[in-house]
Design a protein around this motif. Structure first.
Motif, PDB file in Angstrom:
ATOM      1  N   ILE A 149       6.314   1.834  10.859  1.00  0.00           N
ATOM      2  CA  ILE A 149       6.942   2.180   9.582  1.00  0.00           C
ATOM      3  C   ILE A 149       7.966   3.296   9.773  1.00  0.00           C
ATOM      4  CG2 ILE A 149       6.521   3.138   7.273  1.00  0.00           C
ATOM      5  CD1 ILE A 149       3.777   1.759   7.328  1.00  0.00           C
ATOM      6  N   GLY A 150       7.605   4.293  10.562  1.00  0.00           N
ATOM      7  CA  GLY A 150       8.454   5.469  10.730  1.00  0.00           C
ATOM      8  C   GLY A 150       9.785   5.178  11.391  1.00  0.00           C
ATOM      9  N   ASN A 151       9.809   4.288  12.380  1.00  0.00           N
ATOM     10  CA  ASN A 151      11.071   4.007  13.076  1.00  0.00           C
ATOM     11  C   ASN A 151      12.105   3.347  12.170  1.00  0.00           C
ATOM     12  OD1 ASN A 151      10.234   5.226  15.435  1.00  0.00           O
ATOM     13  ND2 ASN A 151       9.550   3.331  16.399  1.00  0.00           N
ATOM     14  N   PRO A 152      11.762   2.246  11.476  1.00  0.00           N
ATOM     15  CA  PRO A 152      12.769   1.682  10.571  1.00  0.00           C
ATOM     16  C   PRO A 152      13.121   2.618   9.419  1.00  0.00           C
ATOM     17  CG  PRO A 152      10.677   0.502  10.353  1.00  0.00           C
ATOM     18  CD  PRO A 152      10.562   1.381  11.555  1.00  0.00           C
ATOM     19  N   ASN A 183       0.822  -1.197   0.000  1.00  0.00           N
ATOM     20  CA  ASN A 183       0.000   0.000   0.000  1.00  0.00           C
ATOM     21  C   ASN A 183       0.869   1.265   0.000  1.00  0.00           C
ATOM     22  OD1 ASN A 183      -2.382   1.653   0.124  1.00  0.00           O
ATOM     23  ND2 ASN A 183      -3.423   0.016   1.231  1.00  0.00           N
ATOM     24  N   THR A 184       0.219   2.438   0.045  1.00  0.00           N
ATOM     25  CA  THR A 184       0.932   3.676  -0.254  1.00  0.00           C
ATOM     26  C   THR A 184       1.828   4.189   0.870  1.00  0.00           C
ATOM     27  OG1 THR A 184      -1.049   4.943   0.388  1.00  0.00           O
ATOM     28  CG2 THR A 184      -0.751   4.464  -1.954  1.00  0.00           C
ATOM     29  N   CYS A 185       1.506   3.910   2.125  1.00  0.00           N
ATOM     30  CA  CYS A 185       2.348   4.429   3.204  1.00  0.00           C
ATOM     31  C   CYS A 185       3.738   3.785   3.194  1.00  0.00           C
ATOM     32  CB  CYS A 185       1.673   4.262   4.561  1.00  0.00           C
ATOM     33  SG  CYS A 185       2.620   5.022   5.917  1.00  0.00           S
ATOM     34  N   PRO A 186       3.862   2.461   3.185  1.00  0.00           N
ATOM     35  CA  PRO A 186       5.195   1.866   3.073  1.00  0.00           C
ATOM     36  C   PRO A 186       5.917   2.267   1.786  1.00  0.00           C
ATOM     37  CG  PRO A 186       3.645   0.240   3.888  1.00  0.00           C
ATOM     38  CD  PRO A 186       2.832   1.418   3.450  1.00  0.00           C
ATOM     39  N   ALA A 187       5.168   2.420   0.690  1.00  0.00           N
ATOM     40  CA  ALA A 187       5.789   2.810  -0.581  1.00  0.00           C
ATOM     41  C   ALA A 187       6.403   4.204  -0.485  1.00  0.00           C
ATOM     42  CB  ALA A 187       4.756   2.763  -1.706  1.00  0.00           C
ATOM     43  N   ILE A 188       5.663   5.134   0.118  1.00  0.00           N
ATOM     44  CA  ILE A 188       6.183   6.495   0.276  1.00  0.00           C
ATOM     45  C   ILE A 188       7.357   6.510   1.244  1.00  0.00           C
ATOM     46  CG2 ILE A 188       5.620   8.778   1.218  1.00  0.00           C
ATOM     47  CD1 ILE A 188       2.805   8.398   0.004  1.00  0.00           C
ATOM     48  N   ALA A 189       7.251   5.745   2.318  1.00  0.00           N
ATOM     49  CA  ALA A 189       8.356   5.664   3.280  1.00  0.00           C
ATOM     50  C   ALA A 189       9.609   5.109   2.614  1.00  0.00           C
ATOM     51  CB  ALA A 189       7.959   4.798   4.472  1.00  0.00           C
ATOM     52  N   LEU A 190       9.436   4.099   1.765  1.00  0.00           N
ATOM     53  CA  LEU A 190      10.569   3.500   1.063  1.00  0.00           C
ATOM     54  C   LEU A 190      11.216   4.515   0.129  1.00  0.00           C
ATOM     55  CD1 LEU A 190      12.098   0.788   0.661  1.00  0.00           C
ATOM     56  CD2 LEU A 190      10.601   0.389  -1.307  1.00  0.00           C
ATOM     57  N   ASP A 239       7.487  -7.175   7.392  1.00  0.00           N
ATOM     58  CA  ASP A 239       6.714  -7.077   8.629  1.00  0.00           C
ATOM     59  C   ASP A 239       5.936  -5.766   8.751  1.00  0.00           C
ATOM     60  OD1 ASP A 239       7.680  -9.567   9.528  1.00  0.00           O
ATOM     61  OD2 ASP A 239       9.527  -8.621  10.256  1.00  0.00           O
ATOM     62  N   LEU A 240       6.075  -4.872   7.779  1.00  0.00           N
ATOM     63  CA  LEU A 240       5.375  -3.593   7.860  1.00  0.00           C
ATOM     64  C   LEU A 240       3.880  -3.791   7.641  1.00  0.00           C
ATOM     65  CD1 LEU A 240       7.693  -1.229   5.751  1.00  0.00           C
ATOM     66  CD2 LEU A 240       7.756  -1.674   8.209  1.00  0.00           C
ATOM     67  N   PRO A 241       3.049  -2.973   8.292  1.00  0.00           N
ATOM     68  CA  PRO A 241       1.612  -3.043   8.018  1.00  0.00           C
ATOM     69  C   PRO A 241       1.311  -2.550   6.610  1.00  0.00           C
ATOM     70  CG  PRO A 241       2.110  -1.163   9.416  1.00  0.00           C
ATOM     71  CD  PRO A 241       3.381  -1.953   9.305  1.00  0.00           C
ATOM     72  N   SER A 242       0.328  -3.164   5.981  1.00  0.00           N
ATOM     73  CA  SER A 242      -0.131  -2.705   4.673  1.00  0.00           C
ATOM     74  C   SER A 242      -1.222  -1.660   4.907  1.00  0.00           C
ATOM     75  CB  SER A 242      -0.675  -3.882   3.861  1.00  0.00           C
ATOM     76  OG  SER A 242      -1.143  -3.452   2.602  1.00  0.00           O
ATOM     77  N   ILE A 243      -0.876  -0.390   4.679  1.00  0.00           N
ATOM     78  CA  ILE A 243      -1.787   0.694   5.035  1.00  0.00           C
ATOM     79  C   ILE A 243      -1.566   1.886   4.114  1.00  0.00           C
ATOM     80  CG2 ILE A 243      -0.139   1.597   6.758  1.00  0.00           C
ATOM     81  CD1 ILE A 243      -2.567   2.393   8.483  1.00  0.00           C
ATOM     82  N   SER A 244      -2.637   2.592   3.817  1.00  0.00           N
ATOM     83  CA  SER A 244      -2.533   3.760   2.946  1.00  0.00           C
ATOM     84  C   SER A 244      -1.977   4.947   3.717  1.00  0.00           C
ATOM     85  CB  SER A 244      -3.902   4.119   2.365  1.00  0.00           C
ATOM     86  OG  SER A 244      -4.716   4.706   3.364  1.00  0.00           O
ATOM     87  N   TYR A 294      17.353   3.480   4.732  1.00  0.00           N
ATOM     88  CA  TYR A 294      16.785   2.642   3.679  1.00  0.00           C
ATOM     89  C   TYR A 294      17.032   1.154   3.927  1.00  0.00           C
ATOM     90  CZ  TYR A 294      16.313   0.569  -0.985  1.00  0.00           C
ATOM     91  OH  TYR A 294      15.969  -0.234  -2.044  1.00  0.00           O
ATOM     92  N   ASP A 295      18.255   0.802   4.285  1.00  0.00           N
ATOM     93  CA  ASP A 295      18.583  -0.616   4.485  1.00  0.00           C
ATOM     94  C   ASP A 295      17.770  -1.221   5.624  1.00  0.00           C
ATOM     95  OD1 ASP A 295      20.410  -0.521   2.420  1.00  0.00           O
ATOM     96  OD2 ASP A 295      22.082   0.003   3.737  1.00  0.00           O
ATOM     97  N   SER A 296      17.575  -0.441   6.685  1.00  0.00           N
ATOM     98  CA  SER A 296      16.771  -0.915   7.807  1.00  0.00           C
ATOM     99  C   SER A 296      15.320  -1.149   7.388  1.00  0.00           C
ATOM    100  CB  SER A 296      16.830   0.099   8.957  1.00  0.00           C
ATOM    101  OG  SER A 296      15.922  -0.238   9.984  1.00  0.00           O
TER     102      SER A 296
END
Length: 266
Positions: free
Chosen positions: A222-225, A90-97, A239-244, A230-232
């Protein structure tokens, strides 16, 4: 002026347009509005806003060959623009990445990042560019900027943005009161009648450090790692939640005083 980076999110599967759009060929890679695919049109539009060297695409590994094939007909890149997601989340992990990758690659925490879907139709590129340039002011002031679309019907397929007209007086942008998930038909009609609601267009603009702060405070899983680098984030991605991003961050944006600009997409 702050440096501007572009993140195009191209990982969607487009299942709502099945059977034309499917997992092997999502709608962003289809030519639904002209000779070029929606993705190619998006890339071309973004090169009018920022240098190609500042443009990146977040997508799954399985789409990389198709992405490269379609990109090379639009613009020549001197860098590898693809930020590969280990899996769709989903979009939150994608943006964080994308954010973590840019910071690792030399972006400054004060730099601005514009996030764009890869499957929208925008008919007026100049008006689009003008709205983004205006949004840079709000983002530079520390706002997380969302770009809304003036609703033309009581549509239940969009999320909505409520505008605080009183707090917006005298500003070149609008202050967001709240985000509303896809409503039922009666609520959608009410929003249309009130006149201070916009469709959530899915475009965002923010300082890199501002979004990182929001991720850490609102969704630390998501925010802590992501803040560790990036590598973390990659190592913990499974294990990240799938969330927008809407659920994870933007719906909590009232206390951060998010702002909105209006776009005309179609």
């Amino acid at each position: 002026m702050n440096n501007l980076y572009i993140l195009i999110l191209a990982g969607g599967s487009g299942t709502r347009l099945w059977p034309w759009s499917r997992e092997e060929l999502p709608k962003q890679f289809l030519s639904l509005a002209g000779e070029e695919s929606l993705f190619q049109q998006t890339v071309r539009r973004m090169t009018k806003i920022a240098q190609p060297s500042n443009l990146y695409i977040v997508a799954s590994d399985q789409c990389s060959a198709l992405l490269r094939h379609q990109m090379k007909t639009v613009v020549k890149f001197d860098h590898d623009p693809i930020i590969a997601e280990p899996m769709a989340k989903n979009t939150c992990p994608a943006i964080a990445l994308g954010l973590a990758y840019l910071l690792k690659s030399g972006a400054d925490p004060e730099d601005l990042i514009f996030v764009s879907p890869s499957d929208h139709i925008v008919k007026d590129d100049e008006a689009f560019k003008k709205a983004i340039n205006l949004g840079r002011q709000a983002a530079s002031e520390g706002h997380i900027v969302v770009f809304g679309v003036k609703p033309t019907r009581a549509d239940t397929g969009f999320g909505y943005i409520e505008i605080d007209e009183e707090r917006s007086k005298g500003l070149p942008y609008k202050i967001v009161s709240r985000f509303v998930e896809k409503p039922d038909e009666e609520k959608a009609k009410t929003y249309l009648e009130r006149g201070n609601y916009l469709w959530n267009g899915g475009f965002f603009l923010f300082k890199a450090k501002r979004m990182m702060e929001a991720l850490k405070s609102d969704i630390p899983q998501i925010g802590n790692p992501a803040s560790e680098g990036y590598d973390s984030l990659i190592s913990s991605f499974e294990d990240l939640p799938s969330i927008s991003i809407d659920y994870a961050v933007m719906e909590k944006g009232k206390r951060r005083c998010s702002s909105a600009l209006r776009l005309r997409l179609v």
